[in-house]
Design a protein around this motif. Structure first.
Motif, PDB file in Angstrom:
ATOM      1  N   VAL A 152      -6.957   1.247  -2.635  1.00 39.41           N
ATOM      2  CA  VAL A 152      -5.759   1.239  -3.473  1.00 39.41           C
ATOM      3  C   VAL A 152      -5.589  -0.164  -4.041  1.00 39.41           C
ATOM      4  O   VAL A 152      -5.855  -1.161  -3.366  1.00 39.41           O
ATOM      5  CB  VAL A 152      -4.514   1.669  -2.659  1.00 39.41           C
TER       6      VAL A 152
ATOM      7  N   LEU B 148      -9.826   5.163   1.122  1.00 39.89           N
ATOM      8  CA  LEU B 148      -8.424   5.048   0.748  1.00 39.89           C
ATOM      9  C   LEU B 148      -8.161   3.793  -0.081  1.00 39.89           C
ATOM     10  O   LEU B 148      -7.091   3.195   0.001  1.00 39.89           O
ATOM     11  CB  LEU B 148      -7.550   5.021   2.007  1.00 39.89           C
TER      12      LEU B 148
ATOM     13  N   VAL C 129       0.848  -1.190   0.000  1.00 42.45           N
ATOM     14  CA  VAL C 129       0.000   0.000   0.000  1.00 42.45           C
ATOM     15  C   VAL C 129       0.884   1.241   0.000  1.00 42.45           C
ATOM     16  O   VAL C 129       0.691   2.172  -0.791  1.00 42.45           O
ATOM     17  CB  VAL C 129      -0.943  -0.003   1.220  1.00 42.45           C
ATOM     18  N   ARG C 130       1.862   1.257   0.891  1.00 41.06           N
ATOM     19  CA  ARG C 130       2.780   2.399   0.922  1.00 41.06           C
ATOM     20  C   ARG C 130       3.550   2.523  -0.389  1.00 41.06           C
ATOM     21  O   ARG C 130       3.757   3.629  -0.901  1.00 41.06           O
ATOM     22  CB  ARG C 130       3.761   2.256   2.094  1.00 41.06           C
TER      23      ARG C 130
ATOM     24  N   ARG D 226      -4.612  13.549   1.415  1.00 38.16           N
ATOM     25  CA  ARG D 226      -4.917  13.040   2.756  1.00 38.16           C
ATOM     26  C   ARG D 226      -3.715  12.263   3.292  1.00 38.16           C
ATOM     27  O   ARG D 226      -2.937  11.703   2.526  1.00 38.16           O
ATOM     28  CB  ARG D 226      -6.152  12.136   2.721  1.00 38.16           C
TER      29      ARG D 226
ATOM     30  N   ILE E  54       1.488   8.104   5.157  1.00 40.92           N
ATOM     31  CA  ILE E  54       1.284   7.816   3.736  1.00 40.92           C
ATOM     32  C   ILE E  54       0.300   8.861   3.216  1.00 40.92           C
ATOM     33  O   ILE E  54      -0.646   9.241   3.924  1.00 40.92           O
ATOM     34  CB  ILE E  54       0.707   6.407   3.519  1.00 40.92           C
ATOM     35  N   TYR E  55       0.500   9.327   1.986  1.00 41.28           N
ATOM     36  CA  TYR E  55      -0.349  10.380   1.434  1.00 41.28           C
ATOM     37  C   TYR E  55      -1.139   9.861   0.242  1.00 41.28           C
ATOM     38  O   TYR E  55      -0.598   9.188  -0.631  1.00 41.28           O
ATOM     39  CB  TYR E  55       0.504  11.580   1.023  1.00 41.28           C
ATOM     40  N   ALA E  56      -2.430  10.180   0.232  1.00 41.89           N
ATOM     41  CA  ALA E  56      -3.306   9.774  -0.866  1.00 41.89           C
ATOM     42  C   ALA E  56      -4.254  10.924  -1.188  1.00 41.89           C
ATOM     43  O   ALA E  56      -5.106  11.281  -0.361  1.00 41.89           O
ATOM     44  CB  ALA E  56      -4.108   8.531  -0.484  1.00 41.89           C
ATOM     45  N   ASP E  57      -4.066  11.540  -2.357  1.00 46.95           N
ATOM     46  CA  ASP E  57      -4.925  12.655  -2.787  1.00 46.95           C
ATOM     47  C   ASP E  57      -5.005  13.749  -1.723  1.00 46.95           C
ATOM     48  O   ASP E  57      -6.086  14.279  -1.415  1.00 46.95           O
ATOM     49  CB  ASP E  57      -6.327  12.148  -3.126  1.00 46.95           C
TER      50      ASP E  57
ATOM     51  N   LEU F 239       1.642   4.335  -3.136  1.00 44.88           N
ATOM     52  CA  LEU F 239       1.214   5.716  -2.907  1.00 44.88           C
ATOM     53  C   LEU F 239       2.361   6.674  -2.617  1.00 44.88           C
ATOM     54  O   LEU F 239       2.127   7.863  -2.398  1.00 44.88           O
ATOM     55  CB  LEU F 239       0.220   5.754  -1.735  1.00 44.88           C
ATOM     56  N   THR F 240       3.602   6.189  -2.625  1.00 46.58           N
ATOM     57  CA  THR F 240       4.739   7.006  -2.215  1.00 46.58           C
ATOM     58  C   THR F 240       5.728   7.180  -3.360  1.00 46.58           C
ATOM     59  O   THR F 240       6.055   6.208  -4.038  1.00 46.58           O
ATOM     60  CB  THR F 240       5.454   6.341  -1.014  1.00 46.58           C
TER      61      THR F 240
ATOM     62  N   THR G 228      -6.222   7.918  10.116  1.00 52.03           N
ATOM     63  CA  THR G 228      -6.112   9.049   9.211  1.00 52.03           C
ATOM     64  C   THR G 228      -5.858  10.324  10.003  1.00 52.03           C
ATOM     65  O   THR G 228      -6.147  10.412  11.200  1.00 52.03           O
ATOM     66  CB  THR G 228      -7.391   9.241   8.374  1.00 52.03           C
TER      67      THR G 228
END
Length: 313
Positions: A117, A115, A34-35, A67, A62-65, A38-39, A84
């Motif tokens: 992914v 979230l 997952v990381r 967030r 971890i950053y997603a859009d 998204l990284t 979160t």
């Protein structure tokens, strides 16, 4: 090993450790991927690793859009915590279950938090691997075994930090790679390395070549094949490396793996575990650096007091 044990170097030989570390290894790959997805890429795959925490090990933010969220294997509460920055949270139990069940629960928890992914479901660096969603074999999980191994890693990290403090050249963080589930620290000579041959199970050769695109001396700690073990290797391997004299006496060169190994139990049972482990780290590094003619005078310094630079810095 009880939840509240104060033994600084747990007796891992007294525990049926491997079933639990095997389960954690595979479950950690789910969160690690997952990381990874998204990284942004950082040299040598450093963007994808875990870090030890006061409760287990974590991805960090971890950053997603726009967030931010964090995934932590909380080994004191036997949970995967997904939190979160907005204060929302989900929990996945760490218990006897299959990899498929853990994967499904984790993906569902992320989706509930908005979230979702899509990750590559094949484990990395594991021969004969089975995709996460197809691995329905029951996996053992002993909470006390998990906590004992984590507490051992905390002691290892403490000594690794002392070792790392003596090097001023490029050096990795001390981080937990979910590919082989090893806590590692890597020193760099500053020179390029020949292309790595690749061939790691379920790892693209391009990833392996980027990971080893510079000359390194690397040391770490992992569950091992038969028992928890420290390792140290060099890439590229300088001539004579396997014949070098290293410390302590229990350290041996494994010709099949191409690296020096030192059983955890040999460190734990020594009169001074810190000194024994530091001797292994330093002597194997010196073997690699001297045989490969590293410019050690530009890469090292004496260790200063805690929280202070050396007087001559």
């Amino acid at each position: 090993m009880s939840r509240t044990s104060n033994d600084p170097w747990p007796d891992l030989a007294a525990i049926d450790l491997r079933p639990t570390t095997d389960a954690l290894h595979l479950w950690s790959q789910v969160a690690g991927k997952v990381r990874l997805m998204l990284t942004p890429w950082i040299n040598h795959s450093w963007q994808a690793t875990f870090y030890l925490s006061g409760r287990g090990f974590t991805t960090g933010p971890i950053y997603a859009d726009g967030r931010a969220f964090e995934m932590e294997f909380d080994l004191l509460s036997d949970l995967l915590r997904i939190d979160t920055a907005e204060g929302e949270a989900r929990r996945v139990k760490l218990e006897v279950q299959s990899v498929a069940a853990f994967y499904q629960a984790t993906m569902a928890a992320l989706a509930e938090l908005g979230l979702a992914v899509d990750i590559h479901r094949m484990p990395c660096e594991i021969p004969d691997a089975v995709a996460f969603n197809e691995d329905h074999a029951p996996r053992a999980y002993d909470p006390d075994a998990a906590r004992a191994y984590w507490r051992a890693m905390l002691q290892v990290q403490r000594v690794f930090l002392l070792f790392r403090s003596r090097f001023v050249g490029k050096c990795s963080p001390i981080h937990l790679f979910w590919g082989s589930f090893d806590l590692a620290v890597t020193r760099f000579s500053g020179r390029d390395a020949p292309p790595h041959p690749g061939g790691m199970p379920h790892v693209p050769d391009a990833v392996a070549r980027e990971a080893y695109c510079r000359e390194v001396s690397s040391a770490g700690f992992w569950p091992g094949i038969d028992h928890p073990t420290f390792y140290s290797y060099a890439y590229p391997v300088p001539d004579g490396f396997g014949l070098a004299k290293v410390e302590p006496e229990a350290a041996k060169f494994d010709t099949q793996l191409g690296e020096f190994l030192l059983p955890y139990d040999a460190v734990r049972s020594s009169a001074d575990p810190d000194t024994a482990l530091l001797a292994f780290l330093q002597s194997t590094y010196e073997a690699a650096a001297d045989l490969a003619h590293w410019e050690r005078s530009h890469l090292e310094r004496a260790q200063g007091k805690l929280g202070r630079l050396p007087e001559d810095a």
